[in-house]
Design a protein around this motif. Structure first.
Motif, PDB file in Angstrom:
ATOM      1  N   ALA A 116      74.682  52.119  94.315  1.00 53.51           N
ATOM      2  CA  ALA A 116      73.576  51.505  93.501  1.00 53.51           C
ATOM      3  C   ALA A 116      74.124  49.948  93.162  1.00 53.51           C
ATOM      4  CB  ALA A 116      72.933  52.375  92.208  1.00 53.51           C
ATOM      5  N   VAL A 117      73.339  49.186  93.381  1.00 45.87           N
ATOM      6  CA  VAL A 117      73.400  47.796  93.079  1.00 45.87           C
ATOM      7  C   VAL A 117      72.350  47.315  91.592  1.00 45.87           C
ATOM      8  CG1 VAL A 117      73.543  45.321  93.364  1.00 45.87           C
ATOM      9  CG2 VAL A 117      74.253  46.840  95.082  1.00 45.87           C
ATOM     10  N   ILE A 118      73.047  47.461  90.562  1.00 52.71           N
ATOM     11  CA  ILE A 118      72.130  47.440  89.124  1.00 52.71           C
ATOM     12  C   ILE A 118      72.128  46.145  88.437  1.00 52.71           C
ATOM     13  CG2 ILE A 118      71.800  48.605  87.025  1.00 52.71           C
ATOM     14  CD1 ILE A 118      73.246  51.133  88.393  1.00 52.71           C
ATOM     15  N   ARG A 119      70.963  45.704  88.028  1.00 55.02           N
ATOM     16  CA  ARG A 119      70.977  44.514  87.228  1.00 55.02           C
ATOM     17  C   ARG A 119      70.124  44.693  86.021  1.00 55.02           C
ATOM     18  NH1 ARG A 119      69.410  39.332  90.596  1.00 55.02           N
ATOM     19  NH2 ARG A 119      71.655  39.831  90.862  1.00 55.02           N
ATOM     20  N   ASP A 120      70.877  44.160  84.902  1.00 56.77           N
ATOM     21  CA  ASP A 120      70.390  44.552  83.570  1.00 56.77           C
ATOM     22  C   ASP A 120      69.209  43.290  83.279  1.00 56.77           C
ATOM     23  OD1 ASP A 120      69.756  44.807  80.847  1.00 56.77           O
ATOM     24  OD2 ASP A 120      71.791  44.184  79.932  1.00 56.77           O
ATOM     25  N   VAL A 121      67.847  43.733  83.155  1.00 59.81           N
ATOM     26  CA  VAL A 121      66.764  43.158  83.028  1.00 59.81           C
ATOM     27  C   VAL A 121      66.101  43.162  81.626  1.00 59.81           C
ATOM     28  CG1 VAL A 121      66.451  42.745  85.446  1.00 59.81           C
ATOM     29  CG2 VAL A 121      65.317  44.524  84.204  1.00 59.81           C
ATOM     30  N   THR A 122      66.815  43.380  80.665  1.00 56.63           N
ATOM     31  CA  THR A 122      66.487  43.935  79.510  1.00 56.63           C
ATOM     32  C   THR A 122      65.673  42.675  78.735  1.00 56.63           C
ATOM     33  OG1 THR A 122      68.153  45.488  79.042  1.00 56.63           O
ATOM     34  CG2 THR A 122      67.246  44.952  77.106  1.00 56.63           C
ATOM     35  N   ARG A 123      66.427  41.426  78.776  1.00 53.38           N
ATOM     36  CA  ARG A 123      65.965  40.190  78.026  1.00 53.38           C
ATOM     37  C   ARG A 123      64.474  39.958  78.846  1.00 53.38           C
ATOM     38  NH1 ARG A 123      70.808  36.782  78.619  1.00 53.38           N
ATOM     39  NH2 ARG A 123      72.230  38.292  77.828  1.00 53.38           N
ATOM     40  N   ARG A 124      64.396  39.856  80.168  1.00 54.68           N
ATOM     41  CA  ARG A 124      63.131  39.506  80.949  1.00 54.68           C
ATOM     42  C   ARG A 124      62.256  40.664  80.452  1.00 54.68           C
ATOM     43  NH1 ARG A 124      63.326  40.522  86.815  1.00 54.68           N
ATOM     44  NH2 ARG A 124      62.339  42.554  86.275  1.00 54.68           N
ATOM     45  N   PHE A 125      62.437  41.814  80.416  1.00 55.45           N
ATOM     46  CA  PHE A 125      61.301  42.849  80.117  1.00 55.45           C
ATOM     47  C   PHE A 125      60.976  42.713  78.658  1.00 55.45           C
ATOM     48  CE2 PHE A 125      60.221  46.995  78.440  1.00 55.45           C
ATOM     49  CZ  PHE A 125      59.534  47.638  79.198  1.00 55.45           C
ATOM     50  N   GLN A 126      61.892  42.451  77.778  1.00 56.57           N
ATOM     51  CA  GLN A 126      61.176  42.110  76.320  1.00 56.57           C
ATOM     52  C   GLN A 126      60.222  40.881  76.379  1.00 56.57           C
ATOM     53  OE1 GLN A 126      61.351  43.956  73.751  1.00 56.57           O
ATOM     54  NE2 GLN A 126      62.757  45.524  74.664  1.00 56.57           N
ATOM     55  N   ARG A 127      60.608  39.776  77.168  1.00 56.31           N
ATOM     56  CA  ARG A 127      59.849  38.566  77.178  1.00 56.31           C
ATOM     57  C   ARG A 127      58.549  38.936  77.955  1.00 56.31           C
ATOM     58  NH1 ARG A 127      64.482  35.871  79.179  1.00 56.31           N
ATOM     59  NH2 ARG A 127      63.576  36.107  81.215  1.00 56.31           N
ATOM     60  N   GLU A 128      58.612  39.853  78.867  1.00 59.56           N
ATOM     61  CA  GLU A 128      57.381  39.862  79.497  1.00 59.56           C
ATOM     62  C   GLU A 128      56.392  40.905  78.243  1.00 59.56           C
ATOM     63  OE1 GLU A 128      58.407  41.742  83.317  1.00 59.56           O
ATOM     64  OE2 GLU A 128      58.829  39.726  84.055  1.00 59.56           O
ATOM     65  N   LYS A 129      57.035  41.784  77.416  1.00 54.53           N
ATOM     66  CA  LYS A 129      56.323  42.696  76.848  1.00 54.53           C
ATOM     67  C   LYS A 129      55.786  41.854  75.596  1.00 54.53           C
ATOM     68  CE  LYS A 129      57.335  46.697  74.198  1.00 54.53           C
ATOM     69  NZ  LYS A 129      58.511  47.737  74.002  1.00 54.53           N
ATOM     70  N   GLU A 130      56.420  40.887  75.134  1.00 54.12           N
ATOM     71  CA  GLU A 130      55.948  39.964  74.100  1.00 54.12           C
ATOM     72  C   GLU A 130      54.774  39.079  74.753  1.00 54.12           C
ATOM     73  OE1 GLU A 130      59.445  37.836  72.777  1.00 54.12           O
ATOM     74  OE2 GLU A 130      60.300  39.704  71.969  1.00 54.12           O
ATOM     75  N   LEU A 131      54.882  38.423  75.878  1.00 54.84           N
ATOM     76  CA  LEU A 131      54.037  37.780  76.523  1.00 54.84           C
ATOM     77  C   LEU A 131      52.857  38.433  76.807  1.00 54.84           C
ATOM     78  CD1 LEU A 131      55.951  35.635  79.248  1.00 54.84           C
ATOM     79  CD2 LEU A 131      54.786  34.807  76.833  1.00 54.84           C
ATOM     80  N   GLY A 132      52.783  39.786  77.134  1.00 56.67           N
ATOM     81  CA  GLY A 132      51.722  40.799  77.043  1.00 56.67           C
ATOM     82  C   GLY A 132      51.155  40.998  75.949  1.00 56.67           C
ATOM     83  N   ARG A 134      50.942  38.926  73.109  1.00 60.77           N
ATOM     84  CA  ARG A 134      50.458  37.766  72.924  1.00 60.77           C
ATOM     85  C   ARG A 134      49.215  37.406  73.682  1.00 60.77           C
ATOM     86  NH1 ARG A 134      49.051  34.317  69.381  1.00 60.77           N
ATOM     87  NH2 ARG A 134      49.262  32.228  69.887  1.00 60.77           N
ATOM     88  N   LEU A 135      49.080  37.668  74.685  1.00 55.91           N
ATOM     89  CA  LEU A 135      47.822  37.525  75.862  1.00 55.91           C
ATOM     90  C   LEU A 135      46.756  38.195  75.140  1.00 55.91           C
ATOM     91  CD1 LEU A 135      46.739  36.277  78.144  1.00 55.91           C
ATOM     92  CD2 LEU A 135      47.636  38.171  79.369  1.00 55.91           C
ATOM     93  N   LYS A 136      47.095  39.571  74.842  1.00 58.67           N
ATOM     94  CA  LYS A 136      46.187  40.545  74.256  1.00 58.67           C
ATOM     95  C   LYS A 136      45.502  39.917  73.178  1.00 58.67           C
ATOM     96  CE  LYS A 136      47.302  44.746  76.395  1.00 58.67           C
ATOM     97  NZ  LYS A 136      47.741  46.392  76.059  1.00 58.67           N
ATOM     98  N   GLU A 137      46.074  39.515  72.092  1.00 61.73           N
ATOM     99  CA  GLU A 137      45.881  38.732  71.078  1.00 61.73           C
ATOM    100  C   GLU A 137      44.946  37.468  71.115  1.00 61.73           C
ATOM    101  OE1 GLU A 137      49.525  37.766  68.998  1.00 61.73           O
ATOM    102  OE2 GLU A 137      49.860  39.781  68.334  1.00 61.73           O
ATOM    103  N   LEU A 138      45.469  36.591  72.165  1.00 62.10           N
ATOM    104  CA  LEU A 138      44.564  35.455  72.381  1.00 62.10           C
ATOM    105  C   LEU A 138      43.262  35.940  73.047  1.00 62.10           C
ATOM    106  CD1 LEU A 138      47.354  33.090  74.001  1.00 62.10           C
ATOM    107  CD2 LEU A 138      46.047  32.834  71.826  1.00 62.10           C
ATOM    108  N   GLU A 139      43.257  37.010  73.866  1.00 65.11           N
ATOM    109  CA  GLU A 139      42.089  37.438  74.468  1.00 65.11           C
ATOM    110  C   GLU A 139      41.124  37.958  73.418  1.00 65.11           C
ATOM    111  OE1 GLU A 139      43.586  40.177  77.765  1.00 65.11           O
ATOM    112  OE2 GLU A 139      43.787  38.547  78.984  1.00 65.11           O
TER     113      GLU A 139
END
Length: 149
Positions: A116-132, A134-139
């Motif tokens: 397996a070739v594995i990449r840690d994407v924790t920071r990106r996942f957290q940013r995407e969750k926060e953006l989602g 925020r988007l719901k709040e704005l909508e």
């Protein structure tokens, strides 16, 4: 050109985790990238079950899939499709990882296990969750209602 040495350098120098499991799910290779991502040294990880980094609630599902891949030699994640799952670090943190696998076989074609070739994407996942969020709040504001808490 010493291809064996070059291959070892690529594996050990990769910032991504490169982990080899055998047919029973025992870790046989754990590179420096795996040490950096998961926090276990190679000496701690090699010889251990992959349960070392699999959250307990996901283990049954993981092993069902693992056994199926070992029996068939086929995985859709070996064709470049990424698998995104939670994983565990040594310090107990939950990580978000993405990975692909390559099935390794011996000279006779028998399955040795997956690499397996594995990449840690924790920071990106957290940013995407926060953006989602925020988007719901704005909508909700744009529709004239307050977002659900």
């Amino acid at each position: 050109m010493d291809l064996d040495r070059i291959c070892r350098e690529i594996v050990e120098g990769s910032p991504d985790a490169i982990i080899l499991g055998d047919a029973q799910g025992v870790i046989r290779l754990w590179n420096a990238g795996a040490e950096a991502i998961f926090g276990y040294t190679a000496a701690e990880a090699v010889g251990q079950s992959m349960d070392l980094i699999i959250p307990e609630r996901l283990r049954a599902r993981h092993w069902d899939g693992y056994d199926r891949v070992m029996a068939t030699g086929q995985s859709r994640y070996g064709k470049g499709e990424l698998l995104a799952v939670p994983a565990l670090a040594k310090d107990g943190r939950t990580l978000s990882i993405e990975f692909t696998i390559q099935m390794l076989r011996d000279e006779a074609g028998a399955i040795l296990g997956p690499a397996a070739v594995i990449r840690d994407v924790t920071r990106r996942f957290q940013r995407e969750k926060e953006l989602g969020k925020r988007l719901k709040e704005l909508e909700a504001r744009a529709a004239g209602r307050e977002p659900a808490a």
